[in-house]
Design an enzyme around this catalytic site. Structure first.
Site, mmCIF file in Angstrom:
data_model
loop_
_atom_site.group_PDB
_atom_site.id
_atom_site.type_symbol
_atom_site.label_atom_id
_atom_site.label_comp_id
_atom_site.label_asym_id
_atom_site.label_seq_id
_atom_site.Cartn_x
_atom_site.Cartn_y
_atom_site.Cartn_z
ATOM 1 N N ASP A 1 -0.466 -3.958 6.213
ATOM 2 C CA ASP A 1 -1.119 -3.356 7.378
ATOM 3 C C ASP A 1 -2.606 -3.696 7.442
ATOM 4 O O ASP A 1 -3.391 -2.955 8.032
ATOM 5 C CB ASP A 1 -0.954 -1.828 7.364
ATOM 6 N N HIS B 1 -7.646 -0.499 5.458
ATOM 7 C CA HIS B 1 -6.579 0.382 5.969
ATOM 8 C C HIS B 1 -6.342 1.498 4.938
ATOM 9 O O HIS B 1 -6.313 2.687 5.272
ATOM 10 C CB HIS B 1 -5.334 -0.454 6.205
ATOM 11 N N HIS C 1 0.842 -1.204 0.000
ATOM 12 C CA HIS C 1 0.000 0.000 0.000
ATOM 13 C C HIS C 1 0.872 1.247 0.000
ATOM 14 O O HIS C 1 2.081 1.160 0.143
ATOM 15 C CB HIS C 1 -1.004 -0.011 1.149
HETATM 16 FE FE FE Z 1 2.506 0.807 8.145
HETATM 17 ZN ZN ZN Z 2 -0.054 1.676 6.495
#
Ligand code: FE
Ligand code: ZN
Length: 255
Positions: free
Chosen positions: A133, A114, A56
């Site tokens: 995450d 997230h 990400h």
């Molecule tokens: Fe992170």
């Molecule tokens: Zn993150």
């Protein structure tokens, strides 16, 4: 087709991972948070970086992307949905795509919540998932961009992987997550055991990661939101699991 995995610390709580396909020597860094520790890990293993697998767009996962790409000519694999905010992408991937690291194939799982574009890399053959995450041991990522519905669906997708799948994630948060978890799932014997195991590991300075999908299903309150005990703990007995999940996530945000 063996895959070697080397995990190391980045900064105070990020976890770096190098993965190495033994048959071909191809080596990927899962995310690229900081250049120096990744270079040190490459030196220690003797592996040469060929790929960057990005989960990400957050800075603690991509800050070293450009310098590493320039230094090694590494191929950058990253989420299609984040193509506008991750620089230097060579291969933009979506749900169901297969990315090869030499002879080891990774399925792309889209795991929004997230962030909207977040993805995980799963190898059925190597029995390992790199969840970034989205799913932590005994925790999950904060909902910066997605809805509770999206995150709950993403976590459920990861929970459907085989129990013996190794779980690697982006942060070593397990001890503080465990202390939160026992407040809401006090009767869970597997969780109590995990807390004492985690305390022992951390007191020796060792990582609590990798975990496994099976262990997380038994102990992680965010995967157990459908359990009556968790619903009761947040005062939502009889409510849908996603509401219980959202309440747990809210409670965790407050510390
Ligand atoms: Fe992170
Ligand atoms: Zn993150």
């Amino acid at each position: 087709m063996p895959l070697s995995i080397h995990q190391f610390a980045i900064g105070s709580d990020n976890l770096g991972v190098l993965i190495h396909d033994e048959a071909t020597g191809r080596t990927a860094s899962i995310d690229a948070g900081e250049e120096a520790p990744i270079l040190a890990a490459l030196k220690e293993t003797g592996w040469i970086l060929t790929d960057l697998f990005i989960t990400h767009h957050h800075g603690d996962h991509i800050a070293a992307l450009q310098p590493l790409k320039e230094r090694f000519g590494a191929r950058v694999v990253a989420p299609f949905a984040d193509a506008h905010r991750i620089p230097g992408i060579d291969l933009a991937v979506r749900e169901g795509d297969i990315v090869d690291l030499g002879e080891t194939g990774f399925s792309i799982l889209e795991t929004p919540g997230h962030t909207i574009g977040h993805i995980a890399y799963y190898s059925e053959a190597a029995k390992v998932v790199f969840a970034g995450d989205t799913l932590f041991s005994l925790g999950c990522g904060r909902l910066f961009e997605g809805t509770p519905q999206q995150m709950w669906a993403s976590l459920a997708k990861l929970a459907r992987l085989p129990d013996d799948t190794l779980l690697y994630c982006g942060h070593e948060y397990t001890l503080s997550n465990a202390r939160f978890a026992v407040r809401f799932d006090a009767g869970n014997e597997a969780l109590k055991q995990r807390l004492s195991d985690v305390e022992a590991l951390r007191s020796k300075g060792e990582f609590t990661i990798p975990s496994t999908i099976g262990l997380e299903k038994a102990t992680n309150p965010f995967l157990r939101a459908a359990e009556p005990a968790l619903a009761q703990a947040v005062g939502l007995t009889g409510h849908p699991a996603v509401e219980v999940f959202a309440a747990l996530r809210e409670a965790k945000n407050k510390g």
